[in-house]
Enzyme design. Structure first.
Site, PDB file in Angstrom:
ATOM      1  CB  CYS B 128      -0.924  -0.028   1.214  1.00  0.00           C
ATOM      2  SG  CYS B 128      -0.051  -0.457   2.721  1.00  0.00           S
ATOM      3  N   GLY B 243      -4.498 -17.092  -7.005  1.00  0.00           N
ATOM      4  CA  GLY B 243      -5.315 -17.844  -7.958  1.00  0.00           C
ATOM      5  C   GLY B 243      -5.605 -19.282  -7.600  1.00  0.00           C
TER       6      GLY B 243
HETATM    7  C1  LIG Z   1     -11.064  -7.865  -1.985  1.00  0.00           C
HETATM    8  C2  LIG Z   1      -9.622  -8.124  -1.647  1.00  0.00           C
HETATM    9  C3  LIG Z   1      -9.041  -7.452  -0.562  1.00  0.00           C
HETATM   10  C4  LIG Z   1      -7.699  -7.673  -0.226  1.00  0.00           C
HETATM   11  N1  LIG Z   1      -7.170  -7.044   0.866  1.00  0.00           N
HETATM   12  C5  LIG Z   1      -5.879  -7.304   1.237  1.00  0.00           C
HETATM   13  C6  LIG Z   1      -5.334  -6.727   2.425  1.00  0.00           C
HETATM   14  O1  LIG Z   1      -6.002  -5.996   3.169  1.00  0.00           O
HETATM   15  N2  LIG Z   1      -4.034  -6.999   2.736  1.00  0.00           N
HETATM   16  C7  LIG Z   1      -3.264  -7.837   1.956  1.00  0.00           C
HETATM   17  O2  LIG Z   1      -2.112  -8.080   2.301  1.00  0.00           O
HETATM   18  N3  LIG Z   1      -3.770  -8.416   0.844  1.00  0.00           N
HETATM   19  C8  LIG Z   1      -5.052  -8.176   0.462  1.00  0.00           C
HETATM   20  N4  LIG Z   1      -5.573  -8.787  -0.666  1.00  0.00           N
HETATM   21  C9  LIG Z   1      -4.711  -9.680  -1.471  1.00  0.00           C
HETATM   22  C10 LIG Z   1      -4.948 -11.155  -1.134  1.00  0.00           C
HETATM   23  O3  LIG Z   1      -4.661 -11.422   0.231  1.00  0.00           O
HETATM   24  C11 LIG Z   1      -4.073 -12.072  -2.028  1.00  0.00           C
HETATM   25  O4  LIG Z   1      -2.714 -11.739  -1.852  1.00  0.00           O
HETATM   26  C12 LIG Z   1      -4.401 -11.914  -3.512  1.00  0.00           C
HETATM   27  O5  LIG Z   1      -5.774 -11.718  -3.681  1.00  0.00           O
HETATM   28  C13 LIG Z   1      -3.961 -13.140  -4.346  1.00  0.00           C
HETATM   29  O6  LIG Z   1      -4.618 -14.323  -3.963  1.00  0.00           O
HETATM   30  P1  LIG Z   1      -5.965 -14.892  -4.679  1.00  0.00           P
HETATM   31  O7  LIG Z   1      -5.701 -14.897  -6.159  1.00  0.00           O
HETATM   32  O8  LIG Z   1      -6.181 -16.238  -4.079  1.00  0.00           O
HETATM   33  O9  LIG Z   1      -7.038 -13.936  -4.327  1.00  0.00           O
HETATM   34  C14 LIG Z   1      -6.918  -8.574  -1.013  1.00  0.00           C
HETATM   35  C15 LIG Z   1      -7.503  -9.236  -2.101  1.00  0.00           C
HETATM   36  C16 LIG Z   1      -8.839  -9.031  -2.430  1.00  0.00           C
HETATM   37  C17 LIG Z   1      -9.437  -9.767  -3.595  1.00  0.00           C
END
Ligand SMILES: Cc1cc2nc3c(=O)[nH]c(=O)nc-3n(C[C@H](O)[C@H](O)[C@H](O)COP(=O)(O)O)c2cc1C
Ligand SMILES: Cc1cc2nc3c(=O)[nH]c(=O)nc-3n(C[C@H](O)[C@H](O)[C@H](O)COP(=O)(O)OP(=O)(O)OC[C@H]3O[C@@H](n4cnc5c(N)ncnc54)[C@H](O)[C@@H]3O)c2cc1C
Ligand code: FES
Lengths: 253, 303
Positions: B128, B243
């Site tokens: 961030c 993913g």
């Molecule tokens: C709606 C949403 C909110 C997220 N908020 C955070 C967060 O607050 N902190 C963080 O480290 N990652 C955050 N992420 C990232 C996820 O933890 C993860 O790293 C990323 O989505 C990849 O994994 P995935 O493809 O299984 O979703 C967020 C992802 C999504 C979709």
């Protein structure tokens, strides 16, 4: 709330660009009320987000929702054939709780009519509904027989091709002294809700008013915080879980 | 029945499947769908010292096999978490990973100090915008990663530290080493890739924030490659994500070198995704006559 693999019983066009899909649930998901919604897979694996659609008709283990084809997801959904299985999360959100009210003014526009139909069906045997429903034109008019469970039904179209020419909010305002509604419920495009709020204020109408909001969603159950709307005092609310139904005076539109 | 238990930095997980930060809140809602005590762990929504309101809506959009989000860091603040949510998660008996973020470098030190000894692990979200990096993320440049890791670690006497790496970087291996050198006990990756979706009718980006983080099934090959590179660059354990939607996806990450995985976006497509992955993992191991999930970690041989 359950996340189920439901079987599509039918998926048919009911008006111009509007489809009704009926799902057979493999198990009981609990009681469903008008205003609540389901999060439904489009059937296309490339759409990772499910579509929030208002519960419209519930009969036994069957749930029907109606959707307008808008973008790629609903476009794909409209091609899904009977027999296919779709993931669905339901029932979600709060609902139009009409306990304690007897005469209900219903103001609906466009796809907002579908959750309102569920509410009318839920309560019409014990309460009086005065419905003001706006469609774009004659071709968009649908589920007239359901809407007609109202004690009084006024349909408007933008071009006057069916019912009165005009919109649902004006139709209600013109008729409001002829009915004695103790509550107003409304669902429709954001501009319609905005105008409704403004008009209620301008005309000093104090009747309690509940509206159902739309926002883009992720989880649909309150965990991901993507579906934020603002309370009157500026706090974040989750449309999916704190709503979708809110007191019109308690949310910013 | 194969053993699914894993241990990371002395913390025991019932199984290697952890809810990814931001997709699972603090577990309360998903607990209405199933008993979340079946999970290995939960990484909380990213928390800050003070409550935050996050970005404007729309906060979510879709691409083919991916989603984009720009929630920002909406969260009730760390004190609220400690008082309201932590006791609930403790009662559930899942490993609790506190995902934390800060606007300034000092924020990270302070929030780590507050959580030290209270949670099982702390996970730094350095993707961030941060004042220290001139509004860019701290997770981009190795020198910034080193600095924030060092500061955070010095404020954690009892709780192991995970540094969550951003994929929007020049070299994931270099950044992984920077985290290790800064004293990280563990690395997790990948956070979201930065993307944009355009509403062509309005000629405007669809997300109110213009850009958002890309996640979901479509990013998996990138994530697997990065997890492979990171886990071969450092000695500390790696948690892989990006993913994952089924048990076989999780197996890929474990083979690439991850000791555990996180699941995010898949929870949106299927609320039961994680229990199904855990169950599927056990079946996959049994089918392959493997008695312990740890045996498949880092077993990839290159062509
Ligand atoms: C709606 C949403 C909110 C997220 N908020 C955070 C967060 O607050 N902190 C963080 O480290 N990652 C955050 N992420 C990232 C996820 O933890 C993860 O790293 C990323 O989505 C990849 O994994 P995935 O493809 O299984 O979703 C967020 C992802 C999504 C979709
Ligand atoms: C609580 C609730 C109830 C709803 N009930 C109905 C209903 O009964 N009938 C009906 O036709 N429509 C309803 N909608 C609107 C419906 O969800 C959208 O029209 C639909 O998601 C658009 O999907 P798409 O694939 O056509 O569009 P795409 O542009 O392909 O969608 C991309 C993403 O944006 C989301 N999205 C796009 N427009 C909207 C919108 N207006 N509201 C929420 N998400 C949106 C989609 O869900 C998807 O995640 C409801 C919305 C909400 C929030
Ligand atoms: S859609 Fe996830 S909180 Fe509303």
């Amino acid at each position: 709330m359950k996340d189920l693999l439901a079987t599509v019983k039918s998926n048919k066009k009911i008006a111009e660009n509007i489809y009704m899909i009926t799902l057979v649930l493999p198990e009981d998901a609990g009681k469903m009320h008008g205003g609540q919604f389901v999060n439904l897979s489009t059937g296309n694996g490339a759409n990772l987000l499910r579509r929030p659609l208002g519960v419209c008709i519930v009969e036994g283990d069957e749930v029907s929702v109606c959707y307008q084809v808008k973008g790629r997801g609903t476009q794909y959904l409209s091609t899904v054939e009977a027999g296919r299985k779709l993931r669905v999360l339901l029932p979600l959100g709060n609902w139009f709780d009409l306990d304690g009210y007897s005469d209900i003014a219903v103001i609906g526009g466009g796809v907002g009519v579908f959750p309102l139909i569920a509410t009318i069906r839920e309560y019409y045997k014990s309460k009086n509904f005065y419905s003001y429903i706006g469609f774009r034109n004659e071709d968009a008019v649908c589920l007239w027989n359901e809407l007609n469970k109202s004690k009084k039904l006024t349909i408007t179209t933008d071009d006057g091709s069916f019912g009165e020419k005009g919109n649902a909010v004006s139709a209600y305002l013109a008729d409001r002294n002829n009915i004695r509604a103790d509550v107003i419920i409304s669902c429709g495009p954001p501009v319609m809700l905005k105008i409704l709020k403004q008009k209620l204020k301008e005309e000093g109408i104090k009747t309690p008013c509940f509206v159902s909001l739309e926002e883009r969603m992720g989880c649909g159950m309150g965990a991901c915080l993507v579906c934020a709307c603002k309370s009157a005092s500026g706090e974040n609310l989750r449309v999916c879980r704190d709503g979708p139904v809110f007191d019109i005076n308690e949310v910013q539109l | 029945m194969a053993n699914l238990q894993v241990e990371l930095c002395g913390v025991k997980f019932k199984n290697p499947v952890i809810a990814a930060s931001g997709t699972f809140g603090f577990g309360r809602e998903y607990n209405l769908l199933y008993d979340i005590s079946v999970l290995g762990g939960i990484s909380t929504k990213g928390m800050t010292l003070e409550p935050r309101q996050g970005n404007s809506v729309p906060r979510i959009a879709e691409g083919a096999s991916v989603i984009l989000n720009s929630v920002g860091l909406q969260n009730p603040g760390v004190e609220h978490f400690i008082k309201e949510d932590l006791p609930f998660l403790r009662k559930k008996g899942v490993a609790v990973i506190a995902n934390v973020a800060g606007k300034t470098l000092e924020d990270y030190g302070e929030i780590c100090a507050r959580l030290d000894g209270l949670v099982d692990m702390v996970e730094l979200n350095i993707s961030c915008p941060n004042v220290r990096a001139g509004g860019m993320a701290l997770g981009i440049k190795p020198e910034n990663i080193l600095e924030v890791t060092r500061l955070s670690k010095s404020n954690l006497k009892k709780t192991p530290l995970i540094v969550k790496l951003s994929p929007n970087v020049e070299s994931i291996a270099v950044n992984a080493r920077a985290a290790e050198e800064g004293g990280a006990d563990c690395i997790s990756l990948i956070n979201t890739l930065t993307g944009m979706v355009i509403d062509i009718e309005r000629r405007k980006p669809l997300l109110a924030n213009n850009t958002g983080g890309v996640s979901g099934a479509g990013i998996k090959p990138i994530a697997v490659r990065m997890v492979y590179e990171a886990s071969h660059a450092v000695k500390i354990p790696v948690i892989g994500m990006g993913g994952i939607t089924c048990a076989e996806d999780a197996v890929e990450f474990l083979m690439a070198g991850a000791r555990a995985v996180q699941v995010g976006t898949a929870n949106f497509s299927n609320g039961n995704a994680m229990p199904e992955i855990i169950c599927g993992l056990e079946k996959w191991l049994d089918r392959h006559n493997i008695s312990d999930v740890n045996e498949i970690v880092n077993t990839l041989t290159l062509n």
